[in-house]
Design an enzyme around this catalytic site. Structure first.
Site, PDB file in Angstrom:
ATOM      1  N   ASP A  52      31.092  43.365  38.137  1.00  0.00           N
ATOM      2  CA  ASP A  52      32.742  44.544  37.751  1.00  0.00           C
ATOM      3  C   ASP A  52      33.793  43.922  37.646  1.00  0.00           C
ATOM      4  OD1 ASP A  52      30.338  45.712  36.167  1.00  0.00           O
ATOM      5  OD2 ASP A  52      30.785  47.093  38.032  1.00  0.00           O
ATOM      6  N   LYS A  83      33.841  39.380  33.524  1.00  0.00           N
ATOM      7  CA  LYS A  83      33.824  38.134  33.250  1.00  0.00           C
ATOM      8  C   LYS A  83      33.167  38.142  31.870  1.00  0.00           C
ATOM      9  CE  LYS A  83      29.217  38.904  35.218  1.00  0.00           C
ATOM     10  NZ  LYS A  83      30.207  40.314  36.183  1.00  0.00           N
ATOM     11  N   ASN A  98      20.889  45.477  32.956  1.00  0.00           N
ATOM     12  CA  ASN A  98      21.599  45.992  34.094  1.00  0.00           C
ATOM     13  C   ASN A  98      23.165  45.476  33.656  1.00  0.00           C
ATOM     14  OD1 ASN A  98      21.012  42.924  33.985  1.00  0.00           O
ATOM     15  ND2 ASN A  98      20.813  43.987  36.035  1.00  0.00           N
ATOM     16  N   ALA A  99      23.703  44.010  33.053  1.00  0.00           N
ATOM     17  CA  ALA A  99      24.936  43.804  32.926  1.00  0.00           C
ATOM     18  C   ALA A  99      25.352  45.086  32.451  1.00  0.00           C
ATOM     19  CB  ALA A  99      24.676  42.526  32.290  1.00  0.00           C
ATOM     20  N   GLY A 100      27.034  45.115  32.375  1.00  0.00           N
ATOM     21  CA  GLY A 100      28.182  45.452  31.140  1.00  0.00           C
ATOM     22  C   GLY A 100      29.260  44.336  31.590  1.00  0.00           C
ATOM     23  N   HIS A 101      29.175  44.352  30.133  1.00  0.00           N
ATOM     24  CA  HIS A 101      30.973  42.893  30.210  1.00  0.00           C
ATOM     25  C   HIS A 101      31.685  43.384  29.585  1.00  0.00           C
ATOM     26  CE1 HIS A 101      28.329  39.922  31.777  1.00  0.00           C
ATOM     27  NE2 HIS A 101      27.817  40.496  32.674  1.00  0.00           N
ATOM     28  N   THR A 102      33.017  43.845  29.294  1.00  0.00           N
ATOM     29  CA  THR A 102      33.781  44.375  28.754  1.00  0.00           C
ATOM     30  C   THR A 102      35.641  43.336  28.062  1.00  0.00           C
ATOM     31  OG1 THR A 102      33.267  46.306  30.128  1.00  0.00           O
ATOM     32  CG2 THR A 102      35.570  46.617  28.672  1.00  0.00           C
ATOM     33  N   GLN A 145      25.761  39.559  36.959  1.00  0.00           N
ATOM     34  CA  GLN A 145      26.156  40.574  38.486  1.00  0.00           C
ATOM     35  C   GLN A 145      27.181  39.948  39.493  1.00  0.00           C
ATOM     36  OE1 GLN A 145      22.998  40.529  36.845  1.00  0.00           O
ATOM     37  NE2 GLN A 145      23.823  42.293  35.989  1.00  0.00           N
TER      38      GLN A 145
END
Ligand code: GDP
Ligand code: IMO
Ligand code: MG
Length: 513
Positions: free
Chosen positions: A27, A30, A52-56, A260
């Protein structure tokens, strides 16, 4: 000079394969930097982790969050290929959901390709993940996306790969064998199937459609969903992406998107408080099917002067220590609720726990996948020194703007060990020993007390600033302090979520990190 030209001339130079990884607990931004570098790249590829990733990515007032599809997808229209590589654990439900969102926003994804060899996430993985967490009192604090169980099936030699959904007979045969394993384990964990039933009612598990009162998992429903519905929707995107990427190396511009963070890597993180893939540059290169030595430039993202962690595990510099950890894990805790409970957004609180809440609010530190409040702590240089051993010394600092109003800044320079005598081979670690590089072993890390260096704040709003020279002197002092103390080279600085809120500093050395 435009931002893209600056990035190319001063940072990327003649590199052809560039990787964005995270040197902390994830977080760090990236998504923002993958989107930024996508204008340069011909192809963008993910190689590790899963949903599981959350890329904004923030463009104007619109925020896009991707869990599985690479953050370069917004550049599909410009002819860029996006690839999900073999190292990813791929849940077709999530891909389809993200495709639906792209459709809704009229964004194309014609050049999205999925590796035949990506590991297939199945309903039993989500069930197993969630049941283990529930039974252990959230021992790890996973995202519940089935990540660990899916990778376990891969190393346990009973996993399925994405391509299997295109061959119904093969899929059924492998699925039966795989379910036999999970049913055996679950018959001990949950003999009367009550937990399983409850978990399967979740929308991530087709609202109960996969549950069978007699078999636990309804094989026919799973087969229908995967081999018909998902195969129909994403089948044409499945291909040998590794062959394609190997062929591109040195000829086309490749951008690798890490997921991650190094400190969550199954190989380098503080086991067991990690995810189940290798989030380092090594895992990333392998996860897309190329060699590490094919990567010309590794850019490691680092939040500063604070950092975050989601889930359980040692975090020596956490504001408010154990209280914060418990608070962030509490069922139903949200950033809004903590604001109601402890309203005050001052960064100068003497009470560390409250200072943490203020940072969380100003930095918007809410998990992009789970919505959990992220734990916050000071920038930890021993951990950064540890990450750069593998990921290299070129870094991007993000989120400095969050501390615009702070009057003082603390950075962890080293640790003093405060635990019981601890044997490491013939060496014994004793109370009072000073550590400059973080140990991997959580038995040591949990007894490490930070030694802080104090720097003054800059007390000035910075998101509008575009050049390094215009930054407040005290912010530059902080950047150079981090460079000196951690032996890193800061090549870019981020002062806001949007692409233009980026300062390009460039790098002095050659293209290899
Ligand atoms: P990722 O998982 O590494 O892609 O990061 P996340 O998207 O989970 O979290 C980073 C968050 O910080 C996102 O909401 C970004 O929009 C935001 N962000 C990225 N860079 C900056 C920055 O320099 N300043 C601020 N204030 N926000 C940023
Ligand atoms: P991005 O790519 C932050 C954490 C979870 C948990 C641990 C194991 O957005 O940076 P898992 O579901 O992977 O088995 O959970 O890893 N975790 C992340 N934390 N950012 C992420 O991804 C993460 N992916 C997993 O919170 O502690
Ligand atoms: Mg994230």
């Amino acid at each position: 000079m435009s931002l893209d030209t600056l990035v190319q001339n001063k940072v990327l130079k003649d590199a052809m394969t560039v990787a964005i990884v995270c040197n902390q607990f994830g977080d760090t931004g990236k998504g923002k930097f993958v989107d930024l570098l996508s204008t340069w790249a011909d192809v963008i590829a993910r190689g590790t982790g899963g949903a599981n990733a959350g890329h904004t990515i923030k463009i104007g007032s619109v925020e896009h969050v991707f869990h599985l599809i690479p953050s370069g997808i917004l550049h599909d229209r410009a002819g860029k290929y996006n690839i999900i590589g073999r190292g990813v654990v791929l849940d077709p439900r999530v891909v389809v959901k993200e495709l639906d969102l792209l459709d809704k926003a009229s964004l194309p994804y014609e050049r999205l390709r999925l590796s035949m060899n990506a590991k297939l996430v199945l309903p039993q993985h989500l069930v197993m993940d969630r049941i283990k967490e529930a039974k252990s009192g959230k021992e790890i604090g996973t995202t519940g996306r089935g990540i660990g169980p899916c990778y376990e099936d891969h190393t346990g030699r009973r996993g399925l790969v994405l391509n299997d959904i295109l061959n119904r007979d093969v899929f059924v045969r492998k699925l039966k064998r795989n379910l036999a394993h999970h049913n055996t384990v679950l018959s001990t964990l949950d003999p009367d199937m009550q937990f399983t039933k409850k978990i399967m009612e979740h929308e991530h598990l087709a609202n109960g459609a996969y549950f069978s009162q007699t078999q636990r998992f309804d094989l026919d429903v799973i087969v229908e969903m995967y081999a018909t519905t998902y195969a129909g929707r994403i089948g044409a995107m499945i291909t040998d992406t590794e062959a394609r990427l190997r062929d591109y190396v040195g000829r086309k511009k490749i951008l690798l998107e890490g997921a991650q963070g190094y400190l969550l890597s199954v190989d380098y993180g503080s086991h067991p408080y990690v995810t189940s893939s290798d989030a380092s540059i090594e895992g990333l290169a392998k996860g897309v099917g190329i060699r590490v030595r094919d990567v010309d430039l590794v850019l490691g993202i680092v939040k500063a002067p604070y950092m975050t962690r989601v889930g359980v595990g040692p975090f020596p510099t956490e504001y408010g220590g154990e209280r914060s950890e418990k608070h962030c894990q509490a069922e139903g805790m949200t950033i809004d609720l903590e604001q109601e409970l402890y309203f005050d957004n001052a960064l100068h609180h003497d009470n560390e726990f409250l200072r943490g809440i203020a940072i969380r609010k100003i930095g918007g530190e809410k998990g992009a996948t789970t919505g959990r409040p992220r734990r916050v702590g000071r920038l930890d240089l021993p951990l950064l020194r540890y990450s750069t051993q593998t990921n290299g010394n070129k870094v991007i600092l993000t989120k400095l703007d969050v501390f615009d109003d702070a009057d003082k800044i603390e950075i962890c320079k080293a640790y003093v060990y405060k635990g019981p005598a601890y044997r490491m081979g013939k060496y014994t670690l004793k109370q009072g020993h000073i550590l400059f590089c973080a140990p991997q072993d959580p038995e040591i890390l949990k007894h490490c007390e930070p030694i802080y260096g104090k720097l003054p704040g800059w007390n000035q709003k910075t998101p509008g600033i575009r050049t390094y020279e215009e930054l407040p002197q005290k912010m530059r002092d902080l950047v150079e302090y981090i460079e000196r103390k951690a032996k890193v080279e800061v090549v870019m600085i981020s002062l806001g979520p949007e692409r233009e809120q980026t300062i390009v500093r460039g790098g002095a050395a050659g293209i290899r990190s």
